[in-house]
Each structure stands twice: as structure tokens, then as C-alpha cells.
Design a protein around this motif. Sequence first.
Motif, PDB file in Angstrom:
ATOM      1  N   LYS A   1       0.834  -1.211   0.000  1.00  0.00           N
ATOM      2  CA  LYS A   1       0.000   0.000   0.000  1.00  0.00           C
ATOM      3  C   LYS A   1       0.863   1.253   0.000  1.00  0.00           C
ATOM      4  O   LYS A   1       0.523   2.260  -0.618  1.00  0.00           O
ATOM      5  CB  LYS A   1      -0.932  -0.006   1.223  1.00  0.00           C
ATOM      6  N   MET A   2       2.004   1.195   0.688  1.00  0.00           N
ATOM      7  CA  MET A   2       2.888   2.361   0.742  1.00  0.00           C
ATOM      8  C   MET A   2       3.457   2.671  -0.641  1.00  0.00           C
ATOM      9  O   MET A   2       3.577   3.836  -1.027  1.00  0.00           O
ATOM     10  CB  MET A   2       4.018   2.133   1.739  1.00  0.00           C
ATOM     11  N   GLN A   3       3.797   1.629  -1.404  1.00  0.00           N
ATOM     12  CA  GLN A   3       4.313   1.845  -2.752  1.00  0.00           C
ATOM     13  C   GLN A   3       3.247   2.475  -3.652  1.00  0.00           C
ATOM     14  O   GLN A   3       3.552   3.368  -4.449  1.00  0.00           O
ATOM     15  CB  GLN A   3       4.795   0.515  -3.345  1.00  0.00           C
ATOM     16  N   VAL A   4       2.015   1.999  -3.518  1.00  0.00           N
ATOM     17  CA  VAL A   4       0.930   2.532  -4.340  1.00  0.00           C
ATOM     18  C   VAL A   4       0.649   3.999  -3.995  1.00  0.00           C
ATOM     19  O   VAL A   4       0.538   4.855  -4.878  1.00  0.00           O
ATOM     20  CB  VAL A   4      -0.351   1.685  -4.170  1.00  0.00           C
ATOM     21  N   VAL A   5       0.541   4.286  -2.692  1.00  0.00           N
ATOM     22  CA  VAL A   5       0.280   5.660  -2.258  1.00  0.00           C
ATOM     23  C   VAL A   5       1.421   6.584  -2.669  1.00  0.00           C
ATOM     24  O   VAL A   5       1.198   7.707  -3.133  1.00  0.00           O
ATOM     25  CB  VAL A   5       0.059   5.717  -0.730  1.00  0.00           C
ATOM     26  N   THR A   6       2.662   6.117  -2.517  1.00  0.00           N
ATOM     27  CA  THR A   6       3.815   6.918  -2.918  1.00  0.00           C
ATOM     28  C   THR A   6       3.750   7.261  -4.398  1.00  0.00           C
ATOM     29  O   THR A   6       3.975   8.410  -4.798  1.00  0.00           O
ATOM     30  CB  THR A   6       5.135   6.176  -2.616  1.00  0.00           C
ATOM     31  N   LEU A   7       3.428   6.267  -5.235  1.00  0.00           N
ATOM     32  CA  LEU A   7       3.334   6.508  -6.673  1.00  0.00           C
ATOM     33  C   LEU A   7       2.240   7.522  -6.985  1.00  0.00           C
ATOM     34  O   LEU A   7       2.439   8.438  -7.794  1.00  0.00           O
ATOM     35  CB  LEU A   7       3.055   5.190  -7.415  1.00  0.00           C
ATOM     36  N   VAL A   8       1.088   7.383  -6.340  1.00  0.00           N
ATOM     37  CA  VAL A   8      -0.018   8.326  -6.575  1.00  0.00           C
ATOM     38  C   VAL A   8       0.389   9.747  -6.204  1.00  0.00           C
ATOM     39  O   VAL A   8       0.137  10.703  -6.948  1.00  0.00           O
ATOM     40  CB  VAL A   8      -1.275   7.897  -5.781  1.00  0.00           C
ATOM     41  N   LEU A   9       1.056   9.904  -5.048  1.00  0.00           N
ATOM     42  CA  LEU A   9       1.470  11.235  -4.614  1.00  0.00           C
ATOM     43  C   LEU A   9       2.555  11.815  -5.513  1.00  0.00           C
ATOM     44  O   LEU A   9       2.600  13.022  -5.748  1.00  0.00           O
ATOM     45  CB  LEU A   9       1.942  11.200  -3.164  1.00  0.00           C
ATOM     46  N   VAL A  10       3.432  10.958  -6.026  1.00  0.00           N
ATOM     47  CA  VAL A  10       4.447  11.423  -6.987  1.00  0.00           C
ATOM     48  C   VAL A  10       3.762  11.967  -8.236  1.00  0.00           C
ATOM     49  O   VAL A  10       4.125  13.038  -8.745  1.00  0.00           O
ATOM     50  CB  VAL A  10       5.407  10.268  -7.363  1.00  0.00           C
TER      51      VAL A  10
END
Length: 200
Positions: free
Chosen positions: A71-80
Motif C-alpha cells: 500500500k505504501m508503494q501505491v500511495v507513494t506513486l499516486v502522490l508522486v
Amino acid sequence: MAAKKINPWLKLGLELGPVLLFFVGFSRFKDSTVVFGGQAYHGFILMTALFIPLMIVTTAILWKLTGQLSKMQVVTLVLVIVFGGLSVWLNDERFFKMKPTMIYALFAAILGWGLMRGKSYMQLVMEEALPMRHEGWMILTRRVALFFAGLAIANEVVWRTMSTETWVSFKTFVLTGALFAFFMTQGKLFETYGIDKPEE
């Protein structure tokens, strides 16, 4: 579904590669300016525009190789994509500099909310990879929540009070190094509360 095992160095390269390439590219093109559509874009914005698709590609490769993303990888990508896209669209580097603050503050808030409910959300997503008693997970979650909150504050202080060059170095080396150092110092906790898996 359990993630497929891949070479840990390949995994590390896919996760940290874009950050290191951003640093190298910014160091090379920080004084460059490109005019596009009548608008001048300096080196930081140029590298942000390249960083976004690079993050998408490396995350997609990681998903293809492992079969899942945290989930952290997905959220990080979205915020990027969101904050990087705003920086490029508005030609304003401040949005991309805010991105680490948003990531760390968001996860600190999520973990804190779980703690108030007597739960460790870290345990829910990491228990299979790191077997540990519930008390250990609660202690680790409290520490991580406070650590992330501290990183969010540190990022805000640095980008608002220091130069862009200083922030890029801080983001690349200090924040990344702090994460590794933090988890390396938790060895005693893992040893005290860890649960030995039966040998297969």
C-alpha cells in the motif's frame, strides 16, 4: 497472494533507482532552462517531469516481477504523480518538495489512528514477513508513527528554509538513510518479541 521472491539488489535498485537518477540529473541540469510553449522550465522541473514516468515504469516492473505492491508503494506513486504533476503543470517546484511531507504525514496519521483503536496496521500488512508478538507490533508501530511524523516536520523545515540543492541532497541521502538507520536500530525489539517460524 504472497509476493514472488526476486533478487534483493534488483528490488532495491527499482525502488531507489529513480531517486538516485533524479539526484544525478538535477546535479547535471540544475542550471539549465528549457523553453516550451512560451514557458521557461528550469532543471528541477525538467527532472521532475522525467521522474514521474520513471517511477511509473519501475513500479510497474516491480509489480510484474513480484506480483504485488505494498500500500505504501501505491500511495507513494499516486502522490508522486499528483504533486509532481502539479509542479510541472504550474511550473512550481514547491508541490514536489511537499510530496515527502504528505507521504510521511499520511502514514503517521494512519498508524496513529490504528494505535488509538488498539491496532497495529503494520502488523496487518507485514506479519507474514516479520512474525512478532502483538506487543512488539504495537511498540514498533508507535515508534514508526513518531519517526514518520519527525521526517515530515524535517522535510518541511528543509524545503522551506534551505536551497533547492540542499533539499535534493537531503531527500536523496538523509531521508533515505534515516529510514535504513531507523529499522537497523530495531534489532533488539525484533529479538525480544520475534516469533520463530517452524522450519519447513
